[in-house]
Design a protein around this motif. Structure first.
Motif, PDB file in Angstrom:
ATOM      1  N   TRP A 110      13.587   2.642  68.995  1.00 36.13           N
ATOM      2  CA  TRP A 110      14.292   2.198  67.929  1.00 36.13           C
ATOM      3  C   TRP A 110      15.154   3.423  67.372  1.00 36.13           C
ATOM      4  CZ3 TRP A 110      14.206   4.358  63.156  1.00 36.13           C
ATOM      5  CH2 TRP A 110      13.164   5.178  62.724  1.00 36.13           C
ATOM      6  N   PRO A 111      14.882   4.457  67.518  1.00 34.92           N
ATOM      7  CA  PRO A 111      15.717   5.627  66.843  1.00 34.92           C
ATOM      8  C   PRO A 111      17.122   5.796  67.533  1.00 34.92           C
ATOM      9  CG  PRO A 111      13.368   6.323  67.204  1.00 34.92           C
ATOM     10  CD  PRO A 111      13.620   5.219  67.745  1.00 34.92           C
ATOM     11  N   GLU A 112      17.260   5.223  68.910  1.00 35.12           N
ATOM     12  CA  GLU A 112      18.565   5.302  69.330  1.00 35.12           C
ATOM     13  C   GLU A 112      19.627   4.372  68.688  1.00 35.12           C
ATOM     14  OE1 GLU A 112      18.198   4.958  73.461  1.00 35.12           O
ATOM     15  OE2 GLU A 112      16.608   6.687  73.774  1.00 35.12           O
ATOM     16  N   MET A 113      19.336   3.490  67.723  1.00 37.97           N
ATOM     17  CA  MET A 113      20.074   2.392  67.191  1.00 37.97           C
ATOM     18  C   MET A 113      20.387   2.976  65.896  1.00 37.97           C
ATOM     19  SD  MET A 113      20.267  -0.181  69.587  1.00 37.97           S
ATOM     20  CE  MET A 113      20.994  -1.345  68.610  1.00 37.97           C
ATOM     21  N   ARG A 114      21.418   2.495  65.400  1.00 39.12           N
ATOM     22  CA  ARG A 114      21.893   3.014  63.936  1.00 39.12           C
ATOM     23  C   ARG A 114      21.457   1.761  63.062  1.00 39.12           C
ATOM     24  NH1 ARG A 114      26.832   3.664  62.386  1.00 39.12           N
ATOM     25  NH2 ARG A 114      27.808   2.206  64.040  1.00 39.12           N
ATOM     26  N   TYR A 115      21.158   2.017  61.905  1.00 38.50           N
ATOM     27  CA  TYR A 115      20.545   1.076  60.809  1.00 38.50           C
ATOM     28  C   TYR A 115      21.290   1.434  59.513  1.00 38.50           C
ATOM     29  CZ  TYR A 115      17.167   0.627  64.482  1.00 38.50           C
ATOM     30  OH  TYR A 115      16.339   0.641  65.816  1.00 38.50           O
ATOM     31  N   VAL A 116      21.432   0.337  58.838  1.00 40.73           N
ATOM     32  CA  VAL A 116      21.888   0.711  57.254  1.00 40.73           C
ATOM     33  C   VAL A 116      21.102  -0.298  56.479  1.00 40.73           C
ATOM     34  CG1 VAL A 116      23.676  -1.091  57.253  1.00 40.73           C
ATOM     35  CG2 VAL A 116      23.657   0.698  55.845  1.00 40.73           C
ATOM     36  N   VAL A 117      20.154   0.328  55.536  1.00 40.21           N
ATOM     37  CA  VAL A 117      19.519  -0.528  54.832  1.00 40.21           C
ATOM     38  C   VAL A 117      20.153  -0.934  53.556  1.00 40.21           C
ATOM     39  CG1 VAL A 117      17.072  -0.556  53.487  1.00 40.21           C
ATOM     40  CG2 VAL A 117      17.230   1.183  55.365  1.00 40.21           C
ATOM     41  N   VAL A 118      20.212  -2.104  53.068  1.00 42.59           N
ATOM     42  CA  VAL A 118      20.843  -2.754  52.085  1.00 42.59           C
ATOM     43  C   VAL A 118      19.790  -3.268  50.809  1.00 42.59           C
ATOM     44  CG1 VAL A 118      23.057  -3.062  53.513  1.00 42.59           C
ATOM     45  CG2 VAL A 118      20.859  -4.876  52.951  1.00 42.59           C
ATOM     46  N   ASP A 119      20.248  -3.207  49.644  1.00 38.63           N
ATOM     47  CA  ASP A 119      19.441  -3.710  48.748  1.00 38.63           C
ATOM     48  C   ASP A 119      20.775  -4.258  47.599  1.00 38.63           C
ATOM     49  OD1 ASP A 119      16.923  -4.577  47.347  1.00 38.63           O
ATOM     50  OD2 ASP A 119      18.183  -3.689  45.752  1.00 38.63           O
ATOM     51  N   VAL A 120      20.521  -5.671  47.393  1.00 39.28           N
ATOM     52  CA  VAL A 120      21.122  -6.229  46.085  1.00 39.28           C
ATOM     53  C   VAL A 120      20.683  -6.590  45.200  1.00 39.28           C
ATOM     54  CG1 VAL A 120      22.574  -8.307  45.602  1.00 39.28           C
ATOM     55  CG2 VAL A 120      23.097  -7.271  47.796  1.00 39.28           C
ATOM     56  N   GLU A 121      21.322  -6.212  43.792  1.00 41.85           N
ATOM     57  CA  GLU A 121      20.412  -6.537  42.555  1.00 41.85           C
ATOM     58  C   GLU A 121      21.414  -7.661  41.795  1.00 41.85           C
ATOM     59  OE1 GLU A 121      17.525  -6.203  41.613  1.00 41.85           O
ATOM     60  OE2 GLU A 121      17.236  -4.527  43.162  1.00 41.85           O
ATOM     61  N   GLY A 122      20.935  -8.763  41.588  1.00 41.95           N
ATOM     62  CA  GLY A 122      21.790  -9.883  41.088  1.00 41.95           C
ATOM     63  C   GLY A 122      21.746 -10.127  39.721  1.00 41.95           C
ATOM     64  N   ASN A 123      22.629 -11.141  39.188  1.00 42.97           N
ATOM     65  CA  ASN A 123      22.701 -11.511  37.645  1.00 42.97           C
ATOM     66  C   ASN A 123      22.130 -12.619  37.571  1.00 42.97           C
ATOM     67  OD1 ASN A 123      24.076 -13.484  39.070  1.00 42.97           O
ATOM     68  ND2 ASN A 123      25.913 -13.388  37.502  1.00 42.97           N
ATOM     69  N   GLY A 124      21.140 -13.237  38.177  1.00 40.81           N
ATOM     70  CA  GLY A 124      20.400 -14.198  38.097  1.00 40.81           C
ATOM     71  C   GLY A 124      20.700 -15.506  37.971  1.00 40.81           C
ATOM     72  N   GLN A 125      22.199 -15.735  38.281  1.00 45.81           N
ATOM     73  CA  GLN A 125      22.768 -17.127  38.297  1.00 45.81           C
ATOM     74  C   GLN A 125      22.316 -17.597  39.974  1.00 45.81           C
ATOM     75  OE1 GLN A 125      24.193 -18.415  35.918  1.00 45.81           O
ATOM     76  NE2 GLN A 125      24.451 -16.408  34.597  1.00 45.81           N
ATOM     77  N   GLN A 126      22.816 -18.992  39.983  1.00 49.16           N
ATOM     78  CA  GLN A 126      22.539 -19.586  41.436  1.00 49.16           C
ATOM     79  C   GLN A 126      23.703 -19.939  41.791  1.00 49.16           C
ATOM     80  OE1 GLN A 126      21.230 -19.784  44.343  1.00 49.16           O
ATOM     81  NE2 GLN A 126      19.191 -20.174  43.313  1.00 49.16           N
ATOM     82  N   PRO A 127      24.453 -19.749  42.997  1.00 47.47           N
ATOM     83  CA  PRO A 127      23.849 -18.691  43.644  1.00 47.47           C
ATOM     84  C   PRO A 127      24.186 -17.330  43.055  1.00 47.47           C
ATOM     85  CG  PRO A 127      26.066 -19.307  44.519  1.00 47.47           C
ATOM     86  CD  PRO A 127      25.605 -20.162  43.365  1.00 47.47           C
ATOM     87  N   PRO A 128      23.476 -16.018  43.259  1.00 49.63           N
ATOM     88  CA  PRO A 128      23.365 -15.019  42.721  1.00 49.63           C
ATOM     89  C   PRO A 128      24.692 -14.170  42.921  1.00 49.63           C
ATOM     90  CG  PRO A 128      21.876 -14.708  44.464  1.00 49.63           C
ATOM     91  CD  PRO A 128      22.229 -16.252  44.198  1.00 49.63           C
ATOM     92  N   ASP A 129      25.078 -13.468  41.838  1.00 53.29           N
ATOM     93  CA  ASP A 129      26.373 -12.774  41.887  1.00 53.29           C
ATOM     94  C   ASP A 129      25.940 -11.179  42.068  1.00 53.29           C
ATOM     95  OD1 ASP A 129      28.993 -11.875  42.302  1.00 53.29           O
ATOM     96  OD2 ASP A 129      29.672 -12.602  40.380  1.00 53.29           O
ATOM     97  N   LEU A 130      26.707 -10.314  42.404  1.00 56.42           N
ATOM     98  CA  LEU A 130      26.317  -9.028  42.572  1.00 56.42           C
ATOM     99  C   LEU A 130      26.524  -8.101  41.284  1.00 56.42           C
ATOM    100  CD1 LEU A 130      25.643  -6.844  45.055  1.00 56.42           C
ATOM    101  CD2 LEU A 130      28.124  -6.666  45.331  1.00 56.42           C
ATOM    102  N   VAL A 131      25.455  -7.650  40.938  1.00 55.41           N
ATOM    103  CA  VAL A 131      25.654  -6.480  39.837  1.00 55.41           C
ATOM    104  C   VAL A 131      25.370  -5.169  40.341  1.00 55.41           C
ATOM    105  CG1 VAL A 131      24.222  -5.861  37.952  1.00 55.41           C
ATOM    106  CG2 VAL A 131      24.579  -8.062  38.120  1.00 55.41           C
ATOM    107  N   GLU A 132      24.654  -4.678  41.285  1.00 54.13           N
ATOM    108  CA  GLU A 132      24.321  -3.552  42.060  1.00 54.13           C
ATOM    109  C   GLU A 132      24.052  -3.695  43.213  1.00 54.13           C
ATOM    110  OE1 GLU A 132      22.286   0.426  40.535  1.00 54.13           O
ATOM    111  OE2 GLU A 132      20.893  -1.193  40.538  1.00 54.13           O
ATOM    112  N   LEU A 133      24.505  -2.799  44.296  1.00 56.51           N
ATOM    113  CA  LEU A 133      24.492  -2.642  45.751  1.00 56.51           C
ATOM    114  C   LEU A 133      24.321  -1.395  46.009  1.00 56.51           C
ATOM    115  CD1 LEU A 133      24.684  -4.123  48.604  1.00 56.51           C
ATOM    116  CD2 LEU A 133      27.294  -3.437  48.362  1.00 56.51           C
ATOM    117  N   ALA A 134      23.173  -1.116  47.044  1.00 57.31           N
ATOM    118  CA  ALA A 134      23.033   0.153  47.523  1.00 57.31           C
ATOM    119  C   ALA A 134      22.823   0.212  49.026  1.00 57.31           C
ATOM    120  CB  ALA A 134      21.643   0.842  46.932  1.00 57.31           C
ATOM    121  N   VAL A 135      23.321   0.832  49.859  1.00 52.12           N
ATOM    122  CA  VAL A 135      23.201   1.279  51.267  1.00 52.12           C
ATOM    123  C   VAL A 135      22.628   2.355  51.478  1.00 52.12           C
ATOM    124  CG1 VAL A 135      25.097  -0.667  51.531  1.00 52.12           C
ATOM    125  CG2 VAL A 135      25.584   1.821  51.510  1.00 52.12           C
ATOM    126  N   LEU A 136      22.038   2.650  52.825  1.00 52.81           N
ATOM    127  CA  LEU A 136      21.286   3.805  53.096  1.00 52.81           C
ATOM    128  C   LEU A 136      21.433   3.769  54.668  1.00 52.81           C
ATOM    129  CD1 LEU A 136      18.084   5.510  51.605  1.00 52.81           C
ATOM    130  CD2 LEU A 136      18.283   4.812  54.177  1.00 52.81           C
TER     131      LEU A 136
END
Length: 204
Positions: A8-34
């Motif tokens: 697995w270390p030979e591949m490149r990854y990006v971890v993502v997390d989205v925090e939404g506004n609670g609507q349906q469908p959720p809209d974006l309030v905060e996004l982080a990538v690592l």
């Protein structure tokens, strides 16, 4: 050696997390990538984004972001290019990642990651018998928040990508210390990419 059979270390990854506004469908309030490259966890990049509609009280209770906190934040189009540059062509990783992918698919039409690995599915497969597979529960049991900056807090995107990255690298390592293959991780935790979300994630 085929790509899927690589450690697995030979591949490149990006971890993502989205925090939404609670609507349906959720809209974006905060996004982080690592990024994770060469098996090493990088540093998070996070954006606050002004959604089209106000943040609901329930969502605000979860992540603590208020409408006034994002009143001067840019709309997503202003950060779109930067987000795409950070995502690149890496394999996407997230906890209950189908939700993150659903939001990103709407915000980034035409963008499709090469693969997506869900640490929720991965943990259920590789850590049987846990009382809970919510991210917060796994963080407590596995000690994944040790030595993190005091300024980081659960349910904020930068914190969540850091602990998810630690969870992923923990699960990607076999009990004997050997790295699992990318194929093993895909078999245990892969999702079709992109995957549509059907409900907002508030309690993972």
């Amino acid at each position: 050696m085929s790509e899927s059979a690589r450690p697995w270390p030979e591949m490149r990854y990006v971890v993502v997390d989205v925090e939404g506004n609670g609507q349906q469908p959720p809209d974006l309030v905060e996004l982080a990538v690592l990024p994770i490259a060469g098996g090493r966890i990088g540093g998070p990049t996070a954006w606050l984004v002004r959604p089209r509609t106000p943040i609901t009280p329930m969502a605000r209770r979860i992540h603590g972001i208020r409408d006034e906190d994002i009143a001067d934040a840019p709309g997503f189009e202003a950060v779109r290019g930067d987000v795409l540059a950070h995502l690149g062509d890496a394999v996407v990783v997230g906890h209950n990642v189908r939700v993150d992918l659903g939001v990103l698919a709407r915000k980034l039409p035409g963008w499709t990651p090469p693969a997506a690995i869900d640490t929720l599915r991965l943990a259920r497969r590789l850590l049987p018998g846990m009382n809970s597979y919510r991210l917060g529960a796994l963080v407590r049991v596995l000690g994944l928040a040790e030595d993190l900056s005091a300024g980081l807090q659960p349910h904020r995107a930068a914190y969540d990508v850091l602990v998810t990255a630690r969870l992923f690298t923990r699960l990607a390592t076999a009990p004997d210390g050997a790295p699992r293959t990318f194929e093993e991780l895909c078999e245990a935790g892969a999702l079709p990419a992109p995957a549509p979300e059907t409900e907002p994630r508030l309690f993972e």
